[in-house]
Each structure stands twice: as C-alpha cells, then as structure tokens.
Design a protein around this motif. Sequence first.
Motif, PDB file in Angstrom:
ATOM      1  N   ILE A 174       0.845  -1.189   0.000  1.00  0.00           N
ATOM      2  CA  ILE A 174       0.000   0.000   0.000  1.00  0.00           C
ATOM      3  C   ILE A 174       0.882   1.241   0.000  1.00  0.00           C
ATOM      4  O   ILE A 174       1.677   1.451   0.928  1.00  0.00           O
ATOM      5  N   ALA A 175       0.764   2.071  -1.023  1.00  0.00           N
ATOM      6  CA  ALA A 175       1.449   3.360  -1.066  1.00  0.00           C
ATOM      7  C   ALA A 175       0.484   4.426  -0.571  1.00  0.00           C
ATOM      8  O   ALA A 175      -0.632   4.551  -1.081  1.00  0.00           O
ATOM      9  N   SER A 176       0.899   5.181   0.439  1.00  0.00           N
ATOM     10  CA  SER A 176      -0.054   6.113   1.040  1.00  0.00           C
ATOM     11  C   SER A 176       0.648   7.223   1.805  1.00  0.00           C
ATOM     12  O   SER A 176       1.754   7.053   2.324  1.00  0.00           O
ATOM     13  N   ASP A 190       3.316  -5.259   8.165  1.00  0.00           N
ATOM     14  CA  ASP A 190       4.469  -6.005   8.678  1.00  0.00           C
ATOM     15  C   ASP A 190       5.775  -5.246   8.462  1.00  0.00           C
ATOM     16  O   ASP A 190       6.793  -5.565   9.082  1.00  0.00           O
ATOM     17  N   GLY A 191       5.739  -4.255   7.573  1.00  0.00           N
ATOM     18  CA  GLY A 191       6.919  -3.448   7.325  1.00  0.00           C
ATOM     19  C   GLY A 191       6.546  -2.226   6.501  1.00  0.00           C
ATOM     20  O   GLY A 191       5.533  -2.234   5.791  1.00  0.00           O
ATOM     21  N   VAL A 192       7.343  -1.162   6.622  1.00  0.00           N
ATOM     22  CA  VAL A 192       7.099   0.067   5.865  1.00  0.00           C
ATOM     23  C   VAL A 192       8.395   0.501   5.191  1.00  0.00           C
ATOM     24  O   VAL A 192       9.433   0.654   5.854  1.00  0.00           O
ATOM     25  N   LEU A 193       8.329   0.685   3.887  1.00  0.00           N
ATOM     26  CA  LEU A 193       9.445   1.212   3.110  1.00  0.00           C
ATOM     27  C   LEU A 193       9.277   2.729   3.038  1.00  0.00           C
ATOM     28  O   LEU A 193       8.379   3.229   2.370  1.00  0.00           O
ATOM     29  N   ASP A 194      10.119   3.460   3.763  1.00  0.00           N
ATOM     30  CA  ASP A 194      10.053   4.920   3.800  1.00  0.00           C
ATOM     31  C   ASP A 194      11.012   5.474   2.748  1.00  0.00           C
ATOM     32  O   ASP A 194      12.238   5.366   2.889  1.00  0.00           O
ATOM     33  N   LEU A 195      10.462   6.073   1.710  1.00  0.00           N
ATOM     34  CA  LEU A 195      11.298   6.538   0.598  1.00  0.00           C
ATOM     35  C   LEU A 195      12.173   7.721   0.970  1.00  0.00           C
ATOM     36  O   LEU A 195      13.197   7.958   0.324  1.00  0.00           O
ATOM     37  N   MET A 196      11.807   8.469   2.007  1.00  0.00           N
ATOM     38  CA  MET A 196      12.648   9.585   2.421  1.00  0.00           C
ATOM     39  C   MET A 196      13.997   9.098   2.945  1.00  0.00           C
ATOM     40  O   MET A 196      15.000   9.804   2.848  1.00  0.00           O
ATOM     41  N   HIS A 197      14.029   7.903   3.482  1.00  0.00           N
ATOM     42  CA  HIS A 197      15.308   7.332   3.932  1.00  0.00           C
ATOM     43  C   HIS A 197      16.272   7.209   2.755  1.00  0.00           C
ATOM     44  O   HIS A 197      17.467   7.510   2.873  1.00  0.00           O
ATOM     45  N   PHE A 198      15.763   6.812   1.602  1.00  0.00           N
ATOM     46  CA  PHE A 198      16.613   6.614   0.429  1.00  0.00           C
ATOM     47  C   PHE A 198      16.928   7.947  -0.258  1.00  0.00           C
ATOM     48  O   PHE A 198      17.963   8.103  -0.869  1.00  0.00           O
TER      49      PHE A 198
END
Length: 210
Positions: free
Chosen positions: A184-186, A196-204
Amino acid sequence: MHIRIDQLYKRFQQQWVLRNIQYDFESSKIYGIAGPNGSGKSTLLQILAGLIPPSRGKVMYVNGNQILPEDLWFRELSYAAPYAEVYDYFTVGELLKHHKKFRKLNIDMNEEEFVDLCYLKGHEKKWIKSYSSGMKQRLRLALAILSRSRVLLLDEPLTNLDAKAIEWYRNLLAQHGLARTVIIASNEREDFENADGVLDLMHFQTKNSV
C-alpha cells in the motif's frame, strides 16, 4: 509471492525520483510505502506492477526458487489507483462482466451482489461516467481486492473516500486481502497500522546519491 527490489533507480528526464532502492516484500505479508508527495510512491508502485521500467536496477517476482518472467507478472497481481481509468460508458454490471473475462474473483459474485457490496443500489443502470469520484474509487478498490491474485498493489486507497467508505474499504481488505502480498502506497500512516513493514522513501532520498 516474494518481491525483491535490487538497487533500483528511476528518473524522468534529468530528475531522479528514486535512488538505490533495496527492499524485500515477503510473501503473504502487508507492507506500506511511505513518503511525502513527490517522493516517488506512485512511481515505485507502477514499477512493481510492470507498468513502467526502472532506469537502473531490477525488480524480481520470486515464487519459491523460481523467478517469474516480467511478462507474466500481470497474472499474479491486481492493482488499484485513483488515477486508473474506468470505463465511463459501462454500467457497473457491464464493468463486472468485462473484468471477469480477464480475472477470476475470490468469491462467486453476480451483479446484484457486487452492487450491494459497493453500496451502489439505485445507480446500477447509470453509466459510470455519471458516478462521483468516491463511487469510482469504490469500484476500483472492490475489483482489485476481490480479484484472485497473489499480489495486491494499492496506491493511495483512501483518496476520495468519506468516513463510511474508509470503513468499508478496511473491512473489505481485512476479509479478502489475506494470504497474499499486499503493498500500500499512502500518505496516511493509519493505512500502515497492520503492516508487517514500511518502506520509507525519504530514507533513500537522504541516505543515497546517484
């Protein structure tokens, strides 16, 4: 279905949107893709769906020990986004019939049952062109969530939904989103409550360079 992102970059003209993304979405789990507007959430989801190619790196769909060819991804996924087109000159029954030609549903459902599920009673004879943005979004979400697939991709699912529709969506996802990989992109952190996990694009964006 396990999805692996390996050193993925994406740019449009001279603008880099995604930089060195590496992540694993494990089978039968729920994940979020987070980040502010313009961080590349929708772009990444479209790459995961095979709709646009990355500029560098790769995405792999892995079933057991077998890597699925990219031209077969569409068989394994369902996708919903507020910008996705619906057939304006279909009725809801015609839309359901057309959809079922290409994708089986998790449950056997006729037109009347589908109309009731999406609470569109009284609108079933109208062209979808006349529907509100919220009604169209309910159709997109229902078809994606109910479709038989091993991967479910949802881009900003709460867009154009009122409080009643948000509750409807969450109940539908809880009932029919299990036993597959859900991404889910939100912008809404509440979308990730059960993730179960979140990919935070600001980290990259901040940690990596081209």
